[in-house]
Design an enzyme around this catalytic site. Structure first.
Site, mmCIF file in Angstrom:
data_model
loop_
_atom_site.group_PDB
_atom_site.id
_atom_site.type_symbol
_atom_site.label_atom_id
_atom_site.label_comp_id
_atom_site.label_asym_id
_atom_site.label_seq_id
_atom_site.Cartn_x
_atom_site.Cartn_y
_atom_site.Cartn_z
ATOM 1 C CG ASP A 75 -0.270 0.207 2.488
ATOM 2 O OD1 ASP A 75 0.959 0.372 2.485
ATOM 3 O OD2 ASP A 75 -0.940 0.219 3.514
ATOM 4 C CB SER A 76 0.255 4.666 -0.956
ATOM 5 O OG SER A 76 -0.760 5.103 -0.051
ATOM 6 N N GLY A 77 1.080 3.732 2.135
ATOM 7 C CA GLY A 77 1.393 4.360 3.412
ATOM 8 C C GLY A 77 0.368 5.417 3.778
ATOM 9 N N GLY A 78 -0.388 5.868 2.807
ATOM 10 C CA GLY A 78 -1.343 6.943 3.056
ATOM 11 C C GLY A 78 -2.356 6.594 4.130
ATOM 12 C CG PHE A 79 -5.775 3.322 5.433
ATOM 13 C CD1 PHE A 79 -7.030 3.883 5.205
ATOM 14 C CD2 PHE A 79 -5.644 2.419 6.482
ATOM 15 C CE1 PHE A 79 -8.121 3.554 6.000
ATOM 16 C CE2 PHE A 79 -6.733 2.079 7.277
ATOM 17 C CZ PHE A 79 -7.974 2.646 7.030
ATOM 18 C CB CYS A 130 -6.733 -25.353 6.868
ATOM 19 S SG CYS A 130 -7.223 -25.513 8.596
ATOM 20 C CB CYS A 170 -11.496 -27.523 6.631
ATOM 21 S SG CYS A 170 -10.214 -26.257 6.450
ATOM 22 C CD GLN A 201 -9.949 7.497 -1.191
ATOM 23 O OE1 GLN A 201 -11.082 7.415 -0.696
ATOM 24 N NE2 GLN A 201 -8.907 6.808 -0.721
ATOM 25 C CG ASP A 212 -6.361 -5.216 1.685
ATOM 26 O OD1 ASP A 212 -6.943 -4.419 0.920
ATOM 27 O OD2 ASP A 212 -5.991 -4.910 2.829
ATOM 28 N N GLY A 268 -11.283 4.192 0.553
ATOM 29 C CA GLY A 268 -12.211 4.985 1.337
ATOM 30 C C GLY A 268 -13.556 4.327 1.573
ATOM 31 C CG HIS A 315 -9.832 -22.638 9.871
ATOM 32 N ND1 HIS A 315 -10.228 -23.802 9.255
ATOM 33 C CD2 HIS A 315 -10.936 -21.840 9.899
ATOM 34 C CE1 HIS A 315 -11.511 -23.715 8.930
ATOM 35 N NE2 HIS A 315 -11.964 -22.539 9.318
ATOM 36 C CB CYS A 328 -9.344 -28.602 9.531
ATOM 37 S SG CYS A 328 -10.289 -27.158 10.098
ATOM 38 C CG ASP A 334 -5.122 7.145 -1.268
ATOM 39 O OD1 ASP A 334 -4.193 6.737 -0.519
ATOM 40 O OD2 ASP A 334 -6.245 6.614 -1.285
#
Lengths: 383, 383
Positions: free
Chosen positions: B92-96, B314, B312, B197, B274, B224, B343, B317, B146
């Site tokens: 990510d850009s770091g902005g958030f 995983c 499952c 945005q 994500d 956003g 899991h 499980c 952003d």
């Protein structure tokens, strides 16, 4: 067959033995990996244990009795199925934890009254209770319920304590025989190891070893060491005690120890070990190498692209650098602890294999000298 | 070839695409597994990620810039080599994080002045800085820098903010073109996704989407959302915005979300996701199943011998019961958290594969309805 124990090779007093149990074989000398509450601390799974060469898992009777309860584990078919581990498990008797962890306690002839360290509730544990709990857990090897007196206890206290430990052992043996005879017992081939005590009084140690040897037990442990005495005192007690235990049975030095301690004890005829050092040190970023311990929190590893140890095949060294693991530790990321624990257990398990190979080839003294020198002969006591 | 993006199958607006990057292929819709500080929280290693079907790892530029520093990671040959992951990584850009984590901050045209959440030191980050850091990390996909205004921000504020975000995007694009042209840049094929945005103002969202589309970027994110608005508002914004983004480019809905959110967004044409839910919930013993979420701390699982989910595959499980994992969680053992995280990520990764299969076979609507009903239609917003 309850079990078999066969010496594969000897090199002076050091022995490499092959043991067959209902849960598979064990090559000794062996370092048991400590999983106190039915799990190795540091997010290590039993799949991980298989990957790092673990032979025997060790769990704590006291902890499992308090939480989640041995009745629950029995309902799941025993500790093997509960934790998904089909190889040998050794359970301690709970005695050591009762004396070291529990709150206010009263020792009586029948056993010990104490308070749970989790919720404070009153618990009574004596030889019969310890055997019943361990039978519920269904471990491969159960340990006798003993008292572990302080290393520097007075002679009178130690004499009385050891005599009681012997009486408790008789009761353990009778109760285990009864439990193993019951049809619905989980593991009717559960083995019982007795525990030699006597603090640093060599005559008490020797007399007790002889008493135990005469009882023809499945195995023999030496307890009450690595609890405050010097390393020289410990080695001396091994020198005088081990020769009085049967050579054709496994000998287990409880709670020991550093790589150097293990190298010294193997030379004196010991074949089972356990210790929290590799897991506890790993969780603090302290890792073992052939050149001594490293503290990965140290600034000097910030840009170090090497694995913890060159040539090491553990899951940490195969994939990650010292710098990355240091970053994880500094950021409080659990993976950092996990990788250090995996490396340390691999280091111990690998050292035990090297020890067996050296015994096989009759070069144990050379191996030991070289290993100690590599790790820093100036710091033989470093854990 | 910088990358390729080819639609394999469509089912109404839902698309299954195949993307080729310098770090390997990605099948979308895809859920990126979030490893904030260059590691998935919960003692999960990159070996684990390979075992649970992870396609793309997502790391946070802000966190890695602050610790251990992107210069250090660059010296190690980039994040791929530092964390031992050779498949795609999105940063990510770091902005958030600057807007949500950092202390006192001042937003100016050139960028943002703020204080590190680790040690309080002053940091400046603008479009150029964000691109340089992400270039040092060498990720497969870099995100534009952003501003993410609050979901319920005033219209005037949002308009001004979006205009600045567009100006910042131009600067990001220019700086990345410059960086990718340098010979010693780690990944000269680094991709840049722009971020739409506009809070919940549909006309601002649409106008911005059109502006971005005209810039012919490598991919388009919708930011956003999932920051305070209702789920219905989020779905509505997707309904009106996605049609204005190029269909032949990847569309990424940032920070989303619950399984239900993902199912709804896929239907609206989104292909990258994500979210920290599966890892964060796992660390708290909350695990996903086709029949809804379970809290493994609950007493009802104390004696439950079943795996978290029957069938499952995983790592949790395959080997462990709900009762054992509950015991680990209650005892504070890290393995409990690790198994729940593994899991949950497996659950998400597997759901994405099922989603692609359903799109391929033109049965997405039926799949989605069945999956939502199974998880409890009464709680569509439950994460």
């Amino acid at each position: 067959m309850k079990y078999s124990y066969r010496i594969v090779a000897k090199d002076r007093l050091a022995k490499h033995a092959h043991m067959e149990t209902v849960h598979g074989s064990i090559e000794t000398p062996v370092f048991m990996n400590v999983g106190t509450a039915g799990v190795i601390k540091g997010a290590v799974s039993t799949d991980d244990l298989r990957a790092i060469g673990t032979q025997v898992e060790l769990s704590n009777t006291y902890h499992l009795h308090v939480r989640p309860g041995d009745g629950l584990i029995r309902a799941f078919g025993g500790l093997h199925r509960f934790m998904n581990w089909d190889r040998p498990i050794l359970t301690d008797s709970g005695g050591f934890q009762v004396f070291s962890l529990a709150g206010l306690r009263r020792i009586k002839e029948e056993g010990v009254h104490f308070h749970s360290h989790v919720d404070g509730r009153k618990i009574f544990m004596g030889p019969e209770e310890s055997m019943r709990i361990q039978s519920n857990l269904g471990s491969t090897i159960a340990m006798a319920f003993d008292e572990c007196p302080p290393a520097l206890a007075e002679r009178d206290y130690v004499e009385a304590s050891v005599a009681r430990t012997t009486r408790w052992l008789e009761r353990c043996r009778a109760e285990m025989a009864r439990l193993n005879s019951l049809e619905d017992t989980l593991n009717r081939e559960q083995l019982l190891f007795g525990i030699n005590q006597g603090a640093v009084y060599e005559d008490i140690r020797i007399a007790h070893a002889r008493e135990l040897a005469a009882m023809d037990l499945d195995g023999y442990a030496i307890g009450g060491l690595a609890v405050g005495e010097t390393h020289e005192q410990m080695y001396h007690i091994l020198d005088v005690t081990v020769p009085h235990l049967p050579e054709d049975k496994p000998v287990y030095l409880m709670g020991v120890g550093t790589p150097a301690n293990i190298l010294e004890a193997v030379e004196r005829g010991v074949d089972f070990f356990d210790c929290v050092y590799p897991t506890r040190n790993g969780r603090h970023g302290h890792v073992y190498t052939g050149a001594g311990k490293l503290n990965l929190f140290n600034k000097q590893y910030e840009l170090d692209a090497r694995p913890i140890e060159e040539g090491c095949g553990c899951p940490a060294c195969r994939s990650y650098s010292r710098a990355y693991i240091r970053h994880l530790l500094k950021a409080g990321e659990m993976l950092g602890m996990r990788l250090c624990v995996l490396h340390n257990l691999w280091f111990y398990n690998t050292m035990m294999r090297e020890i067996r190979d050296a015994i096989d080839s009759g070069t144990y003294a050379e191996y030991k000298a070289k290993k100690l020198a590599g790790m820093g002969a100036a710091r033989p006591d470093g854990n």
